[in-house]
Design an enzyme around this catalytic site. Structure first.
Site, PDB file in Angstrom:
ATOM      1  N   ARG A 177       0.818  -1.226   0.000  1.00  0.00           N
ATOM      2  CA  ARG A 177       0.000   0.000   0.000  1.00  0.00           C
ATOM      3  C   ARG A 177       0.850   1.275   0.000  1.00  0.00           C
ATOM      4  NH1 ARG A 177      -2.246  -3.706  -1.372  1.00  0.00           N
ATOM      5  NH2 ARG A 177      -4.194  -4.619  -0.616  1.00  0.00           N
ATOM      6  N   SER A 227     -11.655  -1.958   2.202  1.00  0.00           N
ATOM      7  CA  SER A 227     -11.016  -2.320   3.470  1.00  0.00           C
ATOM      8  C   SER A 227     -10.603  -1.052   4.209  1.00  0.00           C
ATOM      9  CB  SER A 227      -9.784  -3.193   3.222  1.00  0.00           C
ATOM     10  OG  SER A 227     -10.162  -4.421   2.629  1.00  0.00           O
ATOM     11  N   GLU A 297      -6.277   2.214   5.993  1.00  0.00           N
ATOM     12  CA  GLU A 297      -5.925   2.153   4.576  1.00  0.00           C
ATOM     13  C   GLU A 297      -6.582   3.314   3.841  1.00  0.00           C
ATOM     14  OE1 GLU A 297      -6.740  -1.034   1.035  1.00  0.00           O
ATOM     15  OE2 GLU A 297      -5.676  -1.755   2.798  1.00  0.00           O
TER      16      GLU A 297
END
Length: 305
Positions: A177, A227, A297
């Protein structure tokens, strides 16, 4: 808007007036369907306009933000001061042999459908991710044992000097990420993917399989940002949340999904504050029980109301 008079005058010379919106509610531009107004929101039509807009913002010392599909973004209820540049109109997709060159605003869905039409495999994992290719490259998006680092060949960006720069896969520094784009504050303009020739029927079958998995396991019927939390090393966020008995927990109309505890959803009319308070509650409970700190996230921008 008086403080932006000079800025707006300059912006009008760069892009069409219909591409400029003032006090634009960000709930209209995020998959969470929440968020207060952006002072100025612009939808430029080509990379040259993006370069010019960034230059104008910097010259006027006005903070600017770039978004694609707004699918990994939570904007606070007070909105965003400054300029939001939305890249949705910069979305051309070209095919050159086994390579796909996609501008940053192209959706992952559209890119994967082009790959399917051309019989190119490798990007099936992204077919259900509700974001843009630019954002996916910037955060090395992934799902179902696939991620952008597996298919990305190079990325065309605007650097901090406003110049176009091509980053190789190695120069992208792709990790979980994260990427050089995020670390350096670059703007993705286009992405080149290197795929493999495959059987259309096999590619379609894999995409259908992943679509069913998502539909069965994820709360796609509700607004969310996918998410909510990053995967902590050695754990799965959803498992930690579930073992804290937090499924179904609500703050206002924000809820930890009963279908997938890794998702926080907007049941009906949640505010950004509801969502943020629920995120904090989940983080505190997981830290208290397991000693694990969950980091988000989803990107969080803007001011409280």
């Amino acid at each position: 808007m008086k403080q932006y008079a000079k800025l707006i005058e300059q912006i009008n010379k760069v892009t069409l007036k219909e591409n400029i919106k003032l006090d634009e509610p960000m709930e209209n531009h995020t998959s969470f369907k929440v968020g207060g107004p952006a002072d100025i929101l612009i939808t430029p039509e080509n990379p040259s306009e993006v370069q010019a807009l960034i230059k104008i913002c910097k010259e006027n010392n006005v903070i600017y933000y770039l978004i694609g599909n707004g699918s990994n973004l939570l904007v606070r209820d007070g909105g965003i001061r400054g300029v939001v540049i939305k890249l949705c109109k910069i979305n051309k997709i070209e095919v050159q042999g086994n390579k796909i060159i996609a501008q940053s605003g192209a959706t992952l869905y559209d890119v994967t459908m082009v790959a399917l039409d051309e019989g190119l495999k490798g990007i099936e994992f992204a077919s259900g991710i509700p974001g843009s290719i630019g954002g996916a490259a910037a955060m090395n998006a992934g799902a179902y044992n696939g991620e952008m680092s597996m298919v990305l060949e190079s990325t065309l960006v605007i650097d901090n000097n406003g110049e176009l720069l091509t980053l190789t896969k190695d120069e992208m520094e792709l990790s979980y990420r994260s990427s050089a784009v995020l670390k350096n504050g670059y703007t993705v303009i286009s992405v080149t993917l290197s795929l493999q020739v495959g059987d259309k029927l096999v590619i379609k079958a894999r995409m259908d399989e992943l679509k069913k998995k998502r539909s069965d396991k994820q709360p796609l019927e509700y607004p969310s940002a996918g998410s909510t939390f990053k995967r902590p090393e050695g754990y799965f966020a959803s498992v930690l949340i579930q073992e804290c008995d937090l499924k179904g927990t609500c703050v206002g109309d924000a809820q930890v999904s009963v279908k997938h505890s890794g998702f926080i959803i907007n049941k009906e009319s949640a505010t950004a504050k509801n969502i943020l308070d629920l995120i904090k509650f989940v983080q505190d409970k997981v830290k208290e029980k397991f000693g694990v700190e969950l980091s988000t996230e989803v990107k969080i921008w803007g001011e409280d109301k």
